[in-house]
Design a protein around this motif. Structure first.
Motif, short mmCIF file in Angstrom:
data_model
loop_
_atom_site.label_atom_id
_atom_site.label_comp_id
_atom_site.label_asym_id
_atom_site.label_seq_id
_atom_site.Cartn_x
_atom_site.Cartn_y
_atom_site.Cartn_z
N PRO A 198 -6.07 7.68 11.89
CA PRO A 198 -6.22 7.06 10.58
C PRO A 198 -5.91 8.09 9.48
O PRO A 198 -5.97 9.30 9.73
CB PRO A 198 -7.71 6.69 10.50
CG PRO A 198 -8.36 7.26 11.72
CD PRO A 198 -7.36 8.13 12.43
N ASP A 199 -5.59 7.61 8.30
CA ASP A 199 -5.36 8.41 7.09
C ASP A 199 -3.89 8.83 6.97
O ASP A 199 -3.34 9.47 7.88
CB ASP A 199 -6.26 9.66 7.02
CG ASP A 199 -6.17 10.33 5.65
OD1 ASP A 199 -6.99 10.01 4.78
OD2 ASP A 199 -5.24 11.13 5.46
N SER A 200 -3.32 8.50 5.83
CA SER A 200 -1.88 8.72 5.64
C SER A 200 -1.48 10.19 5.79
O SER A 200 -0.49 10.50 6.46
CB SER A 200 -1.44 8.19 4.27
OG SER A 200 -2.14 8.84 3.23
N ASN A 201 -2.23 11.09 5.17
CA ASN A 201 -1.83 12.50 5.25
C ASN A 201 -2.03 13.05 6.66
O ASN A 201 -1.24 13.88 7.13
CB ASN A 201 -2.59 13.35 4.23
CG ASN A 201 -2.14 13.05 2.81
OD1 ASN A 201 -1.10 12.45 2.60
ND2 ASN A 201 -2.92 13.48 1.84
N ALA A 202 -3.09 12.56 7.34
CA ALA A 202 -3.29 12.96 8.74
C ALA A 202 -2.12 12.49 9.60
O ALA A 202 -1.66 13.21 10.51
CB ALA A 202 -4.61 12.39 9.27
N SER A 235 5.43 7.97 -2.90
CA SER A 235 5.27 6.50 -3.05
C SER A 235 4.59 6.10 -4.36
O SER A 235 5.09 5.23 -5.09
CB SER A 235 4.49 5.93 -1.86
OG SER A 235 5.02 6.45 -0.65
N TYR A 236 3.46 6.72 -4.66
CA TYR A 236 2.73 6.31 -5.87
C TYR A 236 3.39 6.82 -7.14
O TYR A 236 3.22 6.23 -8.21
CB TYR A 236 1.26 6.73 -5.80
CG TYR A 236 0.48 5.88 -4.84
CD1 TYR A 236 0.34 4.51 -5.06
CD2 TYR A 236 -0.09 6.41 -3.69
CE1 TYR A 236 -0.35 3.70 -4.18
CE2 TYR A 236 -0.79 5.61 -2.80
CZ TYR A 236 -0.92 4.26 -3.04
OH TYR A 236 -1.60 3.46 -2.17
N ILE A 237 4.14 7.91 -7.05
CA ILE A 237 4.87 8.36 -8.24
C ILE A 237 6.05 7.42 -8.49
O ILE A 237 6.32 7.03 -9.63
CB ILE A 237 5.31 9.83 -8.09
CG1 ILE A 237 4.07 10.73 -8.04
CG2 ILE A 237 6.23 10.24 -9.23
CD1 ILE A 237 4.37 12.22 -7.89
N SER A 246 0.85 -1.20 0.00
CA SER A 246 0.00 0.00 0.00
C SER A 246 0.88 1.25 0.00
O SER A 246 1.66 1.47 0.93
CB SER A 246 -0.91 -0.02 1.24
OG SER A 246 -1.25 1.30 1.64
N GLY A 247 0.72 2.06 -1.04
CA GLY A 247 1.49 3.31 -1.11
C GLY A 247 1.08 4.29 -0.02
O GLY A 247 1.92 5.06 0.48
N HIS A 248 -0.20 4.29 0.35
CA HIS A 248 -0.63 5.15 1.46
C HIS A 248 0.10 4.75 2.74
O HIS A 248 0.51 5.59 3.54
CB HIS A 248 -2.14 5.08 1.65
CG HIS A 248 -2.93 5.71 0.55
ND1 HIS A 248 -3.51 4.99 -0.46
CD2 HIS A 248 -3.22 7.01 0.31
CE1 HIS A 248 -4.12 5.82 -1.29
NE2 HIS A 248 -3.97 7.06 -0.85
N1 LIG Z 1 -7.29 8.49 2.36
C1 LIG Z 1 -6.72 7.28 2.83
C2 LIG Z 1 -6.73 6.21 1.74
C3 LIG Z 1 -6.15 4.91 2.24
C4 LIG Z 1 -6.39 3.76 1.29
O1 LIG Z 1 -6.99 3.92 0.22
N2 LIG Z 1 -5.90 2.61 1.71
C5 LIG Z 1 -6.09 1.41 0.93
C6 LIG Z 1 -4.78 0.67 0.76
S1 LIG Z 1 -3.66 1.62 -0.24
C7 LIG Z 1 -7.05 0.50 1.65
O2 LIG Z 1 -6.92 0.28 2.83
N3 LIG Z 1 -8.03 0.00 0.90
C8 LIG Z 1 -9.00 -0.89 1.40
C9 LIG Z 1 -10.40 -0.38 1.22
O3 LIG Z 1 -10.59 0.82 0.92
O4 LIG Z 1 -11.31 -1.19 1.39
C10 LIG Z 1 -5.29 7.53 3.33
O5 LIG Z 1 -4.67 8.47 2.83
O6 LIG Z 1 -4.82 6.82 4.23
#
Ligand SMILES: N[C@@H](CCC(=O)N[C@@H](CS)C(=O)NCC(=O)O)C(=O)O
Length: 205
Positions: free
Chosen positions: A63-67, A160-162, A9-11
């Motif tokens: 929770p949340d990567s940017n947070a 990460s995603y780039i 997971s890039g996040h």
């Molecule tokens: N806005 C969130 C997005 C996190 C996200 O999309 N995580 C994905 C993995 S990269 C996930 O857990 N997906 C499972 C789902 O949404 O059910 C963040 O920045 O943390």
């Protein structure tokens, strides 16, 4: 400090990278996404959105990567990873929004198709990835970092995603400013790589 994450997971990598850049030794707790562990009642108590990453700092749950980047920058950063002045803070926030918007719906989505079999239109998300990469490449013309004269959480959020865009069949070879910036991020003390997969087009060296 604990980070609930998934290695692909890039996040999650975004949060893991910043912990490492700050020299914080966190316990990495892998959440088995394939088994649906992120939708379990226990995990939903940590993050009702059912997503990784989640940070647990002695019972403070973020929770949340940017947070998580903002929390760590405010609480632990010794350098100026999140400027306090209005203009500097806004410059960083602009890119956090791009990371949660255009990056999520572009290179992140393209990689979700190839790595996790997501049912997005590959052509559409790849095209979106190129739109945002072209814009970022133009922004980086003559600059070393995204939001300031020094690295900030804007750089961490975008990295990460780039970096792994080729895994989603997004060829970033033409984006020379972006590629030079990725190398600068990778040269930061404490940098930790985002695990590679075998899918997509071969990455640049
Ligand atoms: N806005 C969130 C997005 C996190 C996200 O999309 N995580 C994905 C993995 S990269 C996930 O857990 N997906 C499972 C789902 O949404 O059910 C963040 O920045 O943390």
């Amino acid at each position: 400090m604990k980070l609930y994450y998934h290695p692909l997971s890039g996040h999650s990598h975004r949060a893991q990278l910043f912990l490492s850049l700050l020299g914080i030794d966190a316990d990495l707790i892998e959440v088995d996404l394939a088994a649906g562990a992120h939708k379990s009642p226990e995990f939903l108590k940590l993050n009702p959105f059912g997503q990784v990453p989640v940070l647990d700092d002695g019972g403070t749950i973020i929770p949340d990567s940017n947070a998580i980047l903002v929390y760590l920058a405010k609480k632990h950063a010794v350098e100026n990873w999140l400027p306090e002045d209005p203009k500097g803070a806004a410059a960083v926030q602009r890119w956090l929004s791009v990371a949660a918007g255009e990056i999520a719906y572009g290179p992140c989505a393209a990689r979700l198709v190839t790595v996790f079999g997501a049912k997005f239109d590959a052509g559409e998300v790849i095209a979106r990835a190129h739109v945002v990469l072209k814009r970022i490449d133009a922004e980086l013309d003559g600059r070393r970092w995204m939001a300031a004269e020094y690295p900030t959480i804007a750089d961490v959020a975008l990295y990460s995603y780039i970096a792994r865009a080729p895994e989603g069949n997004v060829d970033r070879s033409a984006y020379t400013n972006v590629n030079a910036w990725l190398e600068r991020v990778e040269a930061l003390p404490g940098f930790v790589a985002f695990q590679k997969t075998a899918v997509g087009i071969p990455e640049l060296a």
